[in-house]
Design a protein around this motif. Structure first.
Motif, PDB file in Angstrom:
ATOM      1  N   ARG A 382       0.883  -1.245   0.059  1.00  0.00           N
ATOM      2  CA  ARG A 382       0.134   0.036   0.115  1.00  0.00           C
ATOM      3  C   ARG A 382       0.978   1.440  -0.032  1.00  0.00           C
ATOM      4  O   ARG A 382       0.569   2.419  -0.657  1.00  0.00           O
ATOM      5  CB  ARG A 382      -0.889   0.018   1.184  1.00  0.00           C
ATOM      6  CG  ARG A 382      -1.824  -1.081   1.296  1.00  0.00           C
ATOM      7  CD  ARG A 382      -2.824  -1.095   2.650  1.00  0.00           C
ATOM      8  NE  ARG A 382      -3.992  -1.900   2.400  1.00  0.00           N
ATOM      9  CZ  ARG A 382      -3.904  -3.441   2.565  1.00  0.00           C
ATOM     10  NH1 ARG A 382      -2.597  -3.883   2.676  1.00  0.00           N
ATOM     11  NH2 ARG A 382      -4.734  -4.145   2.438  1.00  0.00           N
ATOM     12  N   SER A 385       2.423   1.636  -3.485  1.00  0.00           N
ATOM     13  CA  SER A 385       1.367   1.904  -4.640  1.00  0.00           C
ATOM     14  C   SER A 385       1.178   3.541  -4.384  1.00  0.00           C
ATOM     15  O   SER A 385       0.962   4.189  -5.397  1.00  0.00           O
ATOM     16  CB  SER A 385      -0.009   1.423  -4.074  1.00  0.00           C
ATOM     17  OG  SER A 385      -0.945   1.629  -5.071  1.00  0.00           O
ATOM     18  N   ARG A 386       1.208   4.237  -3.207  1.00  0.00           N
ATOM     19  CA  ARG A 386       0.853   5.516  -3.186  1.00  0.00           C
ATOM     20  C   ARG A 386       2.101   6.340  -3.305  1.00  0.00           C
ATOM     21  O   ARG A 386       1.990   7.552  -3.819  1.00  0.00           O
ATOM     22  CB  ARG A 386       0.579   5.922  -1.569  1.00  0.00           C
ATOM     23  CG  ARG A 386      -0.194   7.285  -1.172  1.00  0.00           C
ATOM     24  CD  ARG A 386      -1.391   7.694  -2.374  1.00  0.00           C
ATOM     25  NE  ARG A 386      -2.414   6.537  -2.116  1.00  0.00           N
ATOM     26  CZ  ARG A 386      -3.198   6.629  -3.195  1.00  0.00           C
ATOM     27  NH1 ARG A 386      -3.076   7.228  -4.279  1.00  0.00           N
ATOM     28  NH2 ARG A 386      -4.155   5.873  -2.922  1.00  0.00           N
ATOM     29  N   GLU A 391       8.870   2.087  -3.502  1.00  0.00           N
ATOM     30  CA  GLU A 391       9.233   0.614  -4.004  1.00  0.00           C
ATOM     31  C   GLU A 391      10.685   0.123  -3.702  1.00  0.00           C
ATOM     32  O   GLU A 391      10.793  -1.151  -3.641  1.00  0.00           O
ATOM     33  CB  GLU A 391       9.112   0.365  -5.401  1.00  0.00           C
ATOM     34  CG  GLU A 391       7.447   0.802  -5.687  1.00  0.00           C
ATOM     35  CD  GLU A 391       7.304   0.840  -7.584  1.00  0.00           C
ATOM     36  OE1 GLU A 391       8.577   0.743  -8.022  1.00  0.00           O
ATOM     37  OE2 GLU A 391       6.181   0.937  -7.960  1.00  0.00           O
TER      38      GLU A 391
END
Length: 478
Positions: A382, A385-386, A391
């Protein structure tokens, strides 16, 4: 006995020391037996009283129009000062937890294990007002907790704000909360996805329909510094720090009639039994007023009276990650609608992050071990993703702490129990207790002194809603 004075001294094998002296208008009295210390002095208009028994400390002083009172007992720290028409009060919430071994170091106290956030973005006016009052206290902390000839308190209060993100499903709730927050005096702005991307270009705004950003009095601070500032101030005023665990209590019961004519038992606590750390010794500690501020362990004391309290420990993990290419100095305390949050932790690409688990996935609370797989499976996907930069990150450390989770409505319980006429509660804040502690402390002092809230109206957060099973739901729980 000499002239107008009297002097007496006695020592017994079991350890008894008694001293009495009276001269002119002055009276001096001292008594010590085993672990007890009693000291009394009165001269002219002054009264000085000091009592220490086992884990409890009681200190009282009256001079002219001033009143000084200090009490530390078991689950909390209670400090109160009134002079002339003024009231000065500090309350340390969840920082002194006598149910945890080694509490003098506070290594397992919920205070120092929190994320240290403070925000006005709540759904209830009571919580917003508590945050505004506490933020004012923190901005002016040296006026309250400064100590002569000591370094000033630096909370490292970073007012970068909170940034809440809403999906289409919950955007209407954010709009309702925004209206409540603005009406309560909070400085908050709403951002569209386009505005959000312009202001924070490092963010992926997919799925975001609306955002709410706190413009002032929001951000984060160092929890240990706040705790230590309270402690240092108290010690500078002659306080002796004691610790212990309340294991039992004695109380009296009287039968009363309710407004409906039903018979009810009214209880009053007379004393508690305290076990000292690393000892088999128990000591009784008499008490006129009990303030239950034991955080995640606060249900234990009323359970001894056969009274349930809907507060239980809920374990939460905090992960420290390093990401050299992560968001910069303008990064707010971001709370995504998925539940994940993060904020900067100092400089150099360090951040702290976490999220609350699903209701059916609450972790074991018998220890403070960290589940690193929870980060891999729930938090990191999560987070990345934001913020795509996340990453590539590395977890450098992690810890766990307890929420004092109110299972009724995730809101604080503040005030006296209707059926225990000398027990006050300040617990159940479900993750926002530390940020509200200065304002809650003042409010509890007002209840004890004046019999009612005088600065902030927190009557809706009283215990009666618990007895009536009428939740006062807070919708912005992180």
């Amino acid at each position: 006995m000499h002239a107008a004075g009297l002097f007496f001294f006695y020592m017994h094998a079991a350890g008894l020391f008694f001293f009495f002296y009276m001269h002119a208008a002055g009276l001096f009295f001292f008594y010590m037996h085993a672990a007890d210390l009693f000291f009394f002095y009165m001269h002219a208009a002054d009264l000085f009283f000091f009592y220490m028994h086992a884990a409890g400390l009681f200190f009282f002083y009256i001079h002219a129009a001033g009143l000084f009172f200090f009490y530390m007992h078991a689950a909390g720290l209670f400090f109160f000062y009134m002079h002339a028409a003024g009231l000065f009060f500090f309350y340390m919430h969840a920082a002194v937890n006598c149910f945890l071994p080694g509490s003098p170091q506070y290594s397992q106290a919920s205070t120092v294990l929190s994320a240290g956030g403070i925000r006005q973005q709540f759904s209830l006016p009571e919580n917003i007002h508590l945050s505004l009052a506490s933020a004012d206290f923190m901005r002016n902390i040296n006026e309250h907790l400064g100590v002569l000839n000591e370094d000033p308190v630096d909370l490292q209060f970073n007012q970068s704000g909170y940034l809440f993100l809403a999906s289409e499903e919950v955007a209407h709730i954010m709009e309702e909360n925004y209206s409540t927050q603005r009406n309560a005096g909070a400085k908050v702005s709403l951002l569209s996805p386009t505005q959000l991307k312009e202001k924070f270009p490092w963010m992926n705004t997919d799925g975001v329909v609306l955002a709410s950003h706190g413009l002032e009095n929001e951000g984060w601070f160092d929890p240990w510094t706040l705790l230590n500032a309270f402690r240092r101030k108290a010690l500078s005023m002659g306080v002796i720090q004691c610790c212990g665990e309340v294991t039992d209590l004695k109380y009296t019961t009287s039968r009363i009639l309710s407004a409906d004519g039903d018979e009810m038992d009214l209880r009053r606590i007379g004393s508690v039994k305290v076990q000292m750390p690393n000892s088999l010794e128990y000591q009784p500690v008499e008490c006129a007023i009990v303030v239950n501020a034991a955080g995640a362990s606060s249900a234990r004391l009323p359970e001894m009276l056969g009274i349930p309290l809907p507060v239980e420990p809920r374990k939460r993990y905090v992960y420290v990650v390093h990401c050299p290419d992560g968001p910069g100095l303008d990064t707010p305390f971001l709370v995504d609608y998925s539940g994940v949050y993060f904020r900067r932790e100092g400089l150099g690409g360090n951040y702290i992050t976490g999220m609350s688990p699903e209701e059916g996935e609450e972790p074991d609370t018998s220890n403070l071990e960290v589940d690193h797989q929870f980060f891999e499976d729930k938090v990191w996907p999560r987070l990345a993703s934001r913020v795509p930069a996340f990453e590539k990150l590395k977890v450098t450390s992690a810890w766990a702490g307890f929420y004092d989770y109110n299972t009724l409505d995730q809101n604080g319980i503040i005030g006296m129990h209707p059926l225990i006429n000398n027990m006050y509660f300040a617990t159940g804040f479900s993750g926002h207790g530390l940020q509200h502690s200065p304002a809650v402390g003042r409010s509890v002092a007002e209840l004890i002194l004046d019999g009612d809230f005088t600065t902030l109206n927190l009557s809706g957060l009283g215990f009666r809603r618990v007895l009536a099973q009428e939740p006062m739901l807070e919708r912005n729980i992180v």
